[in-house]
Write a protein that holds these residues in place. Structure first.
Motif, PDB file in Angstrom:
ATOM      1  N   VAL A   1      -0.127  62.253 -55.286  1.00 30.20           N
ATOM      2  CA  VAL A   1      -1.524  62.472 -54.900  1.00 30.20           C
ATOM      3  C   VAL A   1      -2.524  61.565 -55.605  1.00 30.20           C
ATOM      4  CG1 VAL A   1      -1.082  64.865 -54.255  1.00 30.20           C
ATOM      5  CG2 VAL A   1      -1.842  64.347 -56.588  1.00 30.20           C
ATOM      6  N   THR A   2      -2.096  60.834 -56.645  1.00 30.45           N
ATOM      7  CA  THR A   2      -2.998  59.866 -57.257  1.00 30.45           C
ATOM      8  C   THR A   2      -2.767  58.486 -56.633  1.00 30.45           C
ATOM      9  OG1 THR A   2      -1.432  59.431 -59.046  1.00 30.45           O
ATOM     10  CG2 THR A   2      -3.109  61.127 -59.438  1.00 30.45           C
ATOM     11  N   PHE A   3      -3.557  57.509 -57.063  1.00 33.57           N
ATOM     12  CA  PHE A   3      -3.459  56.136 -56.558  1.00 33.57           C
ATOM     13  C   PHE A   3      -3.551  56.084 -55.031  1.00 33.57           C
ATOM     14  CE2 PHE A   3      -0.953  56.310 -60.534  1.00 33.57           C
ATOM     15  CZ  PHE A   3      -1.766  55.495 -61.315  1.00 33.57           C
ATOM     16  N   GLY A   4      -4.375  56.952 -54.479  1.00 35.92           N
ATOM     17  CA  GLY A   4      -4.599  56.938 -53.044  1.00 35.92           C
ATOM     18  C   GLY A   4      -3.394  57.303 -52.207  1.00 35.92           C
ATOM     19  N   GLY A   5      -2.409  57.951 -52.817  1.00 35.80           N
ATOM     20  CA  GLY A   5      -1.204  58.333 -52.071  1.00 35.80           C
ATOM     21  C   GLY A   5      -0.229  57.199 -51.855  1.00 35.80           C
ATOM     22  N   ASN A   6      -0.428  56.069 -52.558  1.00 36.30           N
ATOM     23  CA  ASN A   6       0.396  54.895 -52.279  1.00 36.30           C
ATOM     24  C   ASN A   6       1.844  55.065 -52.728  1.00 36.30           C
ATOM     25  OD1 ASN A   6       0.324  52.465 -50.924  1.00 36.30           O
ATOM     26  ND2 ASN A   6      -0.194  51.247 -52.718  1.00 36.30           N
ATOM     27  N   PHE A   7       2.094  55.816 -53.802  1.00 34.81           N
ATOM     28  CA  PHE A   7       3.477  56.066 -54.195  1.00 34.81           C
ATOM     29  C   PHE A   7       4.168  57.017 -53.230  1.00 34.81           C
ATOM     30  CE2 PHE A   7       2.108  54.731 -58.571  1.00 34.81           C
ATOM     31  CZ  PHE A   7       2.965  53.650 -58.658  1.00 34.81           C
ATOM     32  N   ASN A   8       3.421  57.958 -52.671  1.00 28.71           N
ATOM     33  CA  ASN A   8       3.998  58.840 -51.667  1.00 28.71           C
ATOM     34  C   ASN A   8       4.439  58.040 -50.447  1.00 28.71           C
ATOM     35  OD1 ASN A   8       3.335  60.707 -49.031  1.00 28.71           O
ATOM     36  ND2 ASN A   8       4.318  61.873 -50.658  1.00 28.71           N
ATOM     37  N   ARG A   9       3.637  57.053 -50.067  1.00 35.09           N
ATOM     38  CA  ARG A   9       4.029  56.198 -48.944  1.00 35.09           C
ATOM     39  C   ARG A   9       5.276  55.396 -49.290  1.00 35.09           C
ATOM     40  NH1 ARG A   9       1.771  50.669 -46.347  1.00 35.09           N
ATOM     41  NH2 ARG A   9       2.352  51.063 -44.181  1.00 35.09           N
ATOM     42  N   LEU A  10       5.351  54.867 -50.507  1.00 37.16           N
ATOM     43  CA  LEU A  10       6.522  54.115 -50.922  1.00 37.16           C
ATOM     44  C   LEU A  10       7.780  54.983 -50.859  1.00 37.16           C
ATOM     45  CD1 LEU A  10       7.961  51.687 -52.153  1.00 37.16           C
ATOM     46  CD2 LEU A  10       7.079  52.386 -54.397  1.00 37.16           C
ATOM     47  N   LYS A  11       7.674  56.207 -51.329  1.00 35.42           N
ATOM     48  CA  LYS A  11       8.813  57.118 -51.301  1.00 35.42           C
ATOM     49  C   LYS A  11       9.253  57.390 -49.865  1.00 35.42           C
ATOM     50  CE  LYS A  11       7.996  60.723 -54.037  1.00 35.42           C
ATOM     51  NZ  LYS A  11       7.185  61.705 -54.810  1.00 35.42           N
ATOM     52  N   ASN A  12       8.290  57.649 -48.994  1.00 35.33           N
ATOM     53  CA  ASN A  12       8.624  57.928 -47.603  1.00 35.33           C
ATOM     54  C   ASN A  12       9.189  56.703 -46.890  1.00 35.33           C
ATOM     55  OD1 ASN A  12       7.860  60.769 -46.476  1.00 35.33           O
ATOM     56  ND2 ASN A  12       6.223  60.298 -47.938  1.00 35.33           N
ATOM     57  N   LEU A  13       8.667  55.518 -47.196  1.00 33.12           N
ATOM     58  CA  LEU A  13       9.208  54.296 -46.592  1.00 33.12           C
ATOM     59  C   LEU A  13      10.676  54.112 -46.988  1.00 33.12           C
ATOM     60  CD1 LEU A  13       6.253  51.777 -47.026  1.00 33.12           C
ATOM     61  CD2 LEU A  13       7.307  52.427 -44.855  1.00 33.12           C
TER      62      LEU A  13
ATOM     63  N   ASP B   1     -10.484  42.426 -48.318  1.00 35.05           N
ATOM     64  CA  ASP B   1     -11.732  43.153 -48.543  1.00 35.05           C
ATOM     65  C   ASP B   1     -11.435  44.497 -49.200  1.00 35.05           C
ATOM     66  OD1 ASP B   1     -14.461  43.918 -48.336  1.00 35.05           O
ATOM     67  OD2 ASP B   1     -14.025  45.000 -46.485  1.00 35.05           O
ATOM     68  N   TYR B   2     -11.932  44.673 -50.411  1.00 38.84           N
ATOM     69  CA  TYR B   2     -11.763  45.936 -51.136  1.00 38.84           C
ATOM     70  C   TYR B   2     -13.137  46.476 -51.507  1.00 38.84           C
ATOM     71  CZ  TYR B   2     -10.917  49.158 -55.002  1.00 38.84           C
ATOM     72  OH  TYR B   2     -10.925  50.253 -55.829  1.00 38.84           O
ATOM     73  N   GLN B   3     -13.373  47.736 -51.195  1.00 41.17           N
ATOM     74  CA  GLN B   3     -14.660  48.367 -51.505  1.00 41.17           C
ATOM     75  C   GLN B   3     -14.398  49.722 -52.154  1.00 41.17           C
ATOM     76  OE1 GLN B   3     -17.325  48.466 -48.095  1.00 41.17           O
ATOM     77  NE2 GLN B   3     -16.447  46.562 -47.288  1.00 41.17           N
ATOM     78  N   GLU B   4     -14.890  49.885 -53.369  1.00 43.02           N
ATOM     79  CA  GLU B   4     -14.627  51.107 -54.122  1.00 43.02           C
ATOM     80  C   GLU B   4     -15.117  52.354 -53.399  1.00 43.02           C
ATOM     81  OE1 GLU B   4     -15.993  53.098 -58.367  1.00 43.02           O
ATOM     82  OE2 GLU B   4     -15.619  50.936 -58.284  1.00 43.02           O
ATOM     83  N   MET B   5     -16.290  52.286 -52.811  1.00 40.80           N
ATOM     84  CA  MET B   5     -16.830  53.466 -52.137  1.00 40.80           C
ATOM     85  C   MET B   5     -15.958  53.889 -50.955  1.00 40.80           C
ATOM     86  SD  MET B   5     -19.368  54.624 -53.765  1.00 40.80           S
ATOM     87  CE  MET B   5     -19.977  55.776 -52.542  1.00 40.80           C
ATOM     88  N   ARG B   6     -15.390  52.931 -50.266  1.00 39.57           N
ATOM     89  CA  ARG B   6     -14.531  53.241 -49.122  1.00 39.57           C
ATOM     90  C   ARG B   6     -13.099  53.538 -49.558  1.00 39.57           C
ATOM     91  NH1 ARG B   6     -13.696  48.125 -45.959  1.00 39.57           N
ATOM     92  NH2 ARG B   6     -12.232  47.793 -47.686  1.00 39.57           N
ATOM     93  N   ASP B   7     -12.545  52.705 -50.436  1.00 38.94           N
ATOM     94  CA  ASP B   7     -11.125  52.764 -50.747  1.00 38.94           C
ATOM     95  C   ASP B   7     -10.769  53.730 -51.873  1.00 38.94           C
ATOM     96  OD1 ASP B   7     -10.341  50.822 -48.791  1.00 38.94           O
ATOM     97  OD2 ASP B   7     -11.225  49.283 -50.073  1.00 38.94           O
ATOM     98  N   ILE B   8     -11.764  54.245 -52.579  1.00 37.21           N
ATOM     99  CA  ILE B   8     -11.531  55.318 -53.552  1.00 37.21           C
ATOM    100  C   ILE B   8     -12.282  56.576 -53.122  1.00 37.21           C
ATOM    101  CG2 ILE B   8     -11.827  56.111 -55.927  1.00 37.21           C
ATOM    102  CD1 ILE B   8     -11.382  53.323 -56.905  1.00 37.21           C
ATOM    103  N   ASN B   9     -13.586  56.497 -53.107  1.00 34.22           N
ATOM    104  CA  ASN B   9     -14.395  57.683 -52.799  1.00 34.22           C
ATOM    105  C   ASN B   9     -14.180  58.190 -51.379  1.00 34.22           C
ATOM    106  OD1 ASN B   9     -15.514  56.333 -55.130  1.00 34.22           O
ATOM    107  ND2 ASN B   9     -17.237  57.718 -55.019  1.00 34.22           N
ATOM    108  N   GLY B  10     -13.927  57.284 -50.444  1.00 35.12           N
ATOM    109  CA  GLY B  10     -13.707  57.705 -49.064  1.00 35.12           C
ATOM    110  C   GLY B  10     -12.291  58.145 -48.783  1.00 35.12           C
ATOM    111  N   ARG B  11     -11.393  57.826 -49.673  1.00 35.62           N
ATOM    112  CA  ARG B  11      -9.975  58.106 -49.464  1.00 35.62           C
ATOM    113  C   ARG B  11      -9.503  59.335 -50.237  1.00 35.62           C
ATOM    114  NH1 ARG B  11      -5.865  53.045 -50.023  1.00 35.62           N
ATOM    115  NH2 ARG B  11      -3.876  54.099 -50.362  1.00 35.62           N
ATOM    116  N   ASP B  12     -10.193  59.632 -51.342  1.00 31.30           N
ATOM    117  CA  ASP B  12      -9.782  60.725 -52.220  1.00 31.30           C
ATOM    118  C   ASP B  12     -10.671  61.951 -52.046  1.00 31.30           C
ATOM    119  OD1 ASP B  12      -7.991  58.892 -53.149  1.00 31.30           O
ATOM    120  OD2 ASP B  12      -8.844  58.728 -55.176  1.00 31.30           O
TER     121      ASP B  12
END
Length: 295
Positions: free
Chosen positions: A132-144, A57-68
């Motif tokens: 800080v872009t892409f919802g912080g997903n690269f930051n998570r990858l780096k930390n993992l 389930d992907y929702q733009e309002m939640r997964d972009i607007n609610g996350r950024d």
């Protein structure tokens, strides 16, 4: 109590081999959680093939607007930890294919595993390091990577042709040698998938890989006949169902062909997601944990 000859020999073998086996065993463990409550809590709309295929389930309002805090430009602070930048460095590596600009997070040698991310058209090494872009997903990858003793490379690939494939193969060889032969995962996004498919035809480089992740990539109809398929290299596809660049149905068909052929393959489809959705939404901890252990 006396030790039998058999037990003595077994103990000697363990003492000799354990120091060499431990790094590989450590890399094979599931990666430790990192902000899983923010990144891994994704609702599954459909699951089949024993969980190899999932529709999320992907929702733009939640997964972009609610996350950024600024949609598509800056994620909210709680999604990132910038301390990882202390272990980040820009390098120009002198590889067998020639000099290659890379950004690196983690140690340059002795790492438990390596992740290499190949950007798409118009990108360079900065894209895969953007916290800080892409919802912080690269930051998570780096930390993992850092939290689990691994290393993350984001190279600048000048062209998605044989020269780009050669540069990537040289970087894979460099990482494998510097880590002592520990696992290497190659991740390719969008047009960067052409690099993954070029590597898939190189049996010598495939042998150095633990797996591939392909995010919003082009489907390669010849992949089931490649050296990667023959070697049963694990591959995880993530794709948006509404991708207008590379059709989701074509990727699903490729996944089905690989699975029918007995290849270890997974596909995550983000319902209503666009071409860029996988870069934002791919659950790196789940994907890497499988790719590091599936082969």
């Amino acid at each position: 109590m006396q030790m039998s000859t058999i037990h003595f020999r077994a103990a000697v073998i363990c003492c000799v081999l354990l120091p060499f086996l431990f790094p590989v065993m450590a890399a094979a463990e599931v990666l430790k959680p990192y902000k899983d409550d923010l990144f891994s809590d994704q609702a599954i709309l459909e699951s089949r093939d024993d969980g190899d295929f999932t529709r999320i389930d992907y929702q733009e309002m939640r997964d972009i607007n609610g996350r950024d805090s600024i949609p598509e430009r800056r994620v909210k602070d709680r999604y990132v930890s910038l301390k990882v930048r202390r272990q980040q460095d820009n390098q120009t590596l002198d590889l067998s294919s020639g000099p290659l600009d890379v950004a690196r997070v983690g140690h340059d040698s002795g790492q438990a595993f390596t992740i290499i991310f190949i950007h798409g058209r118009g990108g360079d090494r900065r894209l895969g390091m953007n916290d800080v872009t892409f919802g912080g997903n690269f930051n998570r990858l780096k930390n993992l990577a850092v939290e689990n003793g691994g290393t993350y490379y984001a190279p600048s690939i000048a062209a998605f042709d044989v020269s780009g494939v050669a540069a990537t193969a040289a970087l894979i060889d460099y990482a494998a040698r510097n880590s002592g032969g520990r696992p290497v995962v190659l991740a390719c996004a969008s047009m960067g998938s052409f690099i993954c498919w070029g590597i898939s035809r190189d049996a010598a480089t495939v042998a150095k890989l633990s797996g591939m992740a392909v995010l919003g990539g082009a489907p390669d109809p010849d992949l089931p006949k490649s050296a990667a398929a023959k070697a049963r290299l694990p591959i995880w596809f993530t794709h948006g169902s509404n991708d207008s660049v590379y059709k989701s149905d074509d990727v699903t068909a490729l996944y089905s062909r690989l699975r029918k052929g007995g290849n270890p393959v997974r596909l995550t489809v983000y319902e209503t997601g666009s071409h860029g959705t996988p870069v934002r939404m791919t659950d790196w901890r789940q994907v890497l944990s499988w790719l590091l252990t599936a082969r």
